[in-house]
Design an enzyme around this catalytic site. Structure first.
Site, PDB file in Angstrom:
ATOM      1  NE  ARG A 210      -3.758  -2.262   0.100  1.00  0.00           N
ATOM      2  CZ  ARG A 210      -3.459  -3.357  -0.624  1.00  0.00           C
ATOM      3  NH1 ARG A 210      -2.431  -3.370  -1.464  1.00  0.00           N
ATOM      4  NH2 ARG A 210      -4.222  -4.424  -0.546  1.00  0.00           N
ATOM      5  CB  SER A 258      -8.800  -1.692   4.584  1.00  0.00           C
ATOM      6  OG  SER A 258      -9.463  -2.818   4.081  1.00  0.00           O
ATOM      7  CD  GLU A 329      -5.117   0.346   3.013  1.00  0.00           C
ATOM      8  OE1 GLU A 329      -5.054  -0.735   3.641  1.00  0.00           O
ATOM      9  OE2 GLU A 329      -5.752   0.492   1.962  1.00  0.00           O
TER      10      GLU A 329
HETATM   11  C1  LIG Z   1     -15.542   1.345  -0.480  1.00  0.00           C
HETATM   12  C2  LIG Z   1     -14.043   1.382  -0.619  1.00  0.00           C
HETATM   13  C3  LIG Z   1     -13.358   0.234  -0.965  1.00  0.00           C
HETATM   14  C4  LIG Z   1     -11.971   0.260  -1.107  1.00  0.00           C
HETATM   15  N1  LIG Z   1     -11.331  -0.883  -1.446  1.00  0.00           N
HETATM   16  C5  LIG Z   1      -9.983  -0.873  -1.579  1.00  0.00           C
HETATM   17  C6  LIG Z   1      -9.289  -2.072  -1.940  1.00  0.00           C
HETATM   18  O1  LIG Z   1      -9.866  -3.119  -2.171  1.00  0.00           O
HETATM   19  N2  LIG Z   1      -7.948  -2.007  -2.046  1.00  0.00           N
HETATM   20  C7  LIG Z   1      -7.242  -0.848  -1.827  1.00  0.00           C
HETATM   21  O2  LIG Z   1      -6.010  -0.854  -1.949  1.00  0.00           O
HETATM   22  N3  LIG Z   1      -7.883   0.298  -1.480  1.00  0.00           N
HETATM   23  C8  LIG Z   1      -9.217   0.310  -1.368  1.00  0.00           C
HETATM   24  N4  LIG Z   1      -9.865   1.469  -1.010  1.00  0.00           N
HETATM   25  C9  LIG Z   1      -9.083   2.677  -0.720  1.00  0.00           C
HETATM   26  C10 LIG Z   1      -8.883   3.623  -1.923  1.00  0.00           C
HETATM   27  O3  LIG Z   1      -9.963   3.498  -2.853  1.00  0.00           O
HETATM   28  C11 LIG Z   1      -7.573   3.366  -2.649  1.00  0.00           C
HETATM   29  O4  LIG Z   1      -6.471   3.546  -1.788  1.00  0.00           O
HETATM   30  C12 LIG Z   1      -7.413   4.298  -3.847  1.00  0.00           C
HETATM   31  O5  LIG Z   1      -6.354   3.857  -4.621  1.00  0.00           O
HETATM   32  C13 LIG Z   1      -7.175   5.748  -3.462  1.00  0.00           C
HETATM   33  O6  LIG Z   1      -7.270   6.537  -4.646  1.00  0.00           O
HETATM   34  P1  LIG Z   1      -7.784   8.036  -4.591  1.00  0.00           P
HETATM   35  O7  LIG Z   1      -7.678   8.604  -5.942  1.00  0.00           O
HETATM   36  O8  LIG Z   1      -9.110   8.112  -3.954  1.00  0.00           O
HETATM   37  O9  LIG Z   1      -6.686   8.673  -3.661  1.00  0.00           O
HETATM   38  P2  LIG Z   1      -6.859   9.864  -2.546  1.00  0.00           P
HETATM   39  O10 LIG Z   1      -7.678   9.317  -1.442  1.00  0.00           O
HETATM   40  O11 LIG Z   1      -7.397  11.043  -3.284  1.00  0.00           O
HETATM   41  O12 LIG Z   1      -5.396  10.064  -2.136  1.00  0.00           O
HETATM   42  C14 LIG Z   1      -4.707   9.059  -1.399  1.00  0.00           C
HETATM   43  C15 LIG Z   1      -3.239   9.486  -1.255  1.00  0.00           C
HETATM   44  O13 LIG Z   1      -2.612   9.494  -2.526  1.00  0.00           O
HETATM   45  C16 LIG Z   1      -2.115  10.791  -2.839  1.00  0.00           C
HETATM   46  N5  LIG Z   1      -2.364  11.006  -4.272  1.00  0.00           N
HETATM   47  C17 LIG Z   1      -3.551  10.883  -4.921  1.00  0.00           C
HETATM   48  N6  LIG Z   1      -3.376  11.097  -6.230  1.00  0.00           N
HETATM   49  C18 LIG Z   1      -2.053  11.364  -6.408  1.00  0.00           C
HETATM   50  C19 LIG Z   1      -1.245  11.674  -7.541  1.00  0.00           C
HETATM   51  N7  LIG Z   1      -1.751  11.783  -8.748  1.00  0.00           N
HETATM   52  N8  LIG Z   1       0.075  11.904  -7.345  1.00  0.00           N
HETATM   53  C20 LIG Z   1       0.619  11.829  -6.105  1.00  0.00           C
HETATM   54  N9  LIG Z   1      -0.088  11.536  -5.001  1.00  0.00           N
HETATM   55  C21 LIG Z   1      -1.410  11.311  -5.149  1.00  0.00           C
HETATM   56  C22 LIG Z   1      -2.908  11.763  -1.950  1.00  0.00           C
HETATM   57  O14 LIG Z   1      -2.184  12.929  -1.685  1.00  0.00           O
HETATM   58  C23 LIG Z   1      -3.101  10.916  -0.710  1.00  0.00           C
HETATM   59  O15 LIG Z   1      -1.955  10.955   0.090  1.00  0.00           O
HETATM   60  C24 LIG Z   1     -11.260   1.458  -0.885  1.00  0.00           C
HETATM   61  C25 LIG Z   1     -11.959   2.634  -0.542  1.00  0.00           C
HETATM   62  C26 LIG Z   1     -13.340   2.589  -0.421  1.00  0.00           C
HETATM   63  C27 LIG Z   1     -14.079   3.858  -0.073  1.00  0.00           C
END
Ligand SMILES: Cc1cc2nc3c(=O)[nH]c(=O)nc-3n(C[C@H](O)[C@H](O)[C@H](O)COP(=O)(O)OP(=O)(O)OC[C@H]3O[C@@H](n4cnc5c(N)ncnc54)[C@H](O)[C@@H]3O)c2cc1C
Length: 333
Positions: A210, A258, A329
């Site tokens: 992660r 998570s 996480e």
């Molecule tokens: C219902 C649900 C189910 C989920 N299931 C999973 C799962 O099965 N597996 C899993 O791993 N995760 C899961 N997640 C968590 C999440 O969806 C993932 O971690 C996802 O990849 C985060 O992407 P985001 O664009 O929303 O990132 P954000 O939440 O917008 O950002 C997360 C982090 O990444 C950084 N970031 C975002 N974009 C960039 C970029 N372009 N460049 C540099 N840094 C950046 C942000 O600054 C922050 O620190 C789940 C979440 C939910 C709500």
């Protein structure tokens, strides 16, 4: 609002930790009327004083002073240059599905890579049954998975149902069902705080559970190597994985997936929390889900502080019971 601070590179993108600044050289002071100057110097879309609760799946978080939404690499590059010139703190986000923003909000600029920054292209790989897919960071992971299924390309089905952006998923090395983003990835294009684009091949990238070490750079695009597959079989597989999620995860309550990382070599975080008897534990409007103990859910009225207090309470109780300190996480801003 948070007190004004000065920084010159993206705030540290987490590691599940509270926001920290990288050890950059001090720079010129933040320009006091930076919002006006930003408006004058950058012509892209900006939302002012926008509550982060609107942009994060936990549906909590105070206002960001500005949310800048670049529509192209050129706009992104010029934005970062202007922010550096003005000495304004910034943080990039995708879909906010792994983010807990404080109730005080963020006195800087949230750079949001969203639907306008979401092209998908493909070219032939070296082998006949391989395709290289280039995706911009703002593309939603679900859109990418659906596109791959429609094209009959396999390798990213595990991501069906993860509600993040491609950029966020790469930075988080998002994963499910024993697979993670780093496996299909071949390279990442980053934007440095100093304004240049750099491409890093997979072998040059430090992925772990992660986490991708970005060195404070922003992910602009990623390339994946995918194999030819049967469209119908891929569709069925993704449908099955989505149904499995629905069964195992809370529905209809805001959450960030998570909340804690699974500790290495030990039972999963959810099992430890459940065995500590914490399902249903509540602080204010934040609750340990009754369905899946590693999901902290917003029962409707939660604040960011409720989530922080619940997180600490869960950490304390699991430590007391099993001697294990759970690491979040979710990234905390
Ligand atoms: C219902 C649900 C189910 C989920 N299931 C999973 C799962 O099965 N597996 C899993 O791993 N995760 C899961 N997640 C968590 C999440 O969806 C993932 O971690 C996802 O990849 C985060 O992407 P985001 O664009 O929303 O990132 P954000 O939440 O917008 O950002 C997360 C982090 O990444 C950084 N970031 C975002 N974009 C960039 C970029 N372009 N460049 C540099 N840094 C950046 C942000 O600054 C922050 O620190 C789940 C979440 C939910 C709500």
């Amino acid at each position: 609002m948070l007190p004004a601070r000065v920084c010159n590179l993206q705030d540290s993108p987490g590691r599940g930790a509270v926001l920290k600044f990288r050890g950059q050289k001090p720079m010129e002071k933040k320009v006091s009327n930076w919002p006006e100057q930003l408006r004058d110097l950058w012509s892209g879309e900006i939302e002012w004083d926008s509550p982060m609760a609107r942009w994060c799946t936990l549906q909590v978080g105070g206002p960001a002073r500005a949310i800048a939404i670049p529509a192209s690499r050129e706009e992104l590059q010029s934005l970062i240059a202007v922010l550096a010139k003005l000495g304004v703190c910034w943080r990039v986000i995708g879909r906010g599905s792994n983010l807990l923003v404080s109730d005080a909000g963020y006195e800087g600029v949230i750079v949001m890579l969203g639907r306008k920054f979401a092209t998908i292209d493909k070219r032939a790989g070296k082998k006949a049954d391989e395709t290289l897919v280039q995706v911009e960071a703002g593309c939603s992971l679900m859109k990418l998975v659906n596109w791959c299924v429609a094209q009959g390309l396999q390798g990213l089905e595990f991501a069906a149902g993860i509600p993040g952006s491609v950029g966020g998923a790469v930075v988080m090395n998002a994963g499910a069902w024993g697979k993670e983003m780093s496996e299909a990835l071949t390279s990442v294009v980053f934007l440095r705080g100093s304004g240049e684009f750099v491409e890093r091949k997979k072998g040059e990238l430090a992925f772990s559970y992660r986490h991708l070490e970005t060195e404070g750079m922003l992910v602009v695009a990623a390339e994946f190597l995918l194999q030819a597959g049967d469209h119908q079989a891929l569709d069925i597989r993704c449908g099955q994985l989505m149904r499995d999620r629905k069964e195992k995860q809370p529905q209809g309550q805001a959450n960030a997936g998570s909340f804690f990382k699974n500790p290495a070599g030990l039972p999963a975080a959810g099992k430890l929390i459940q065995d500590a008897g914490l399902k249903g534990l509540r602080v204010g409007g934040a609750q340990v889900s009754e369905v899946h103990a590693n999901f902290l859910v917003n029962t409707g009225s939660a604040t960011a502080q409720d989530f922080l207090d619940l997180m600490r309470l869960v950490q304390e109780k699991v430590l007391e019971r099993f001697g294990v300190r759970l690491e979040p996480e979710v990234h905390i801003l």
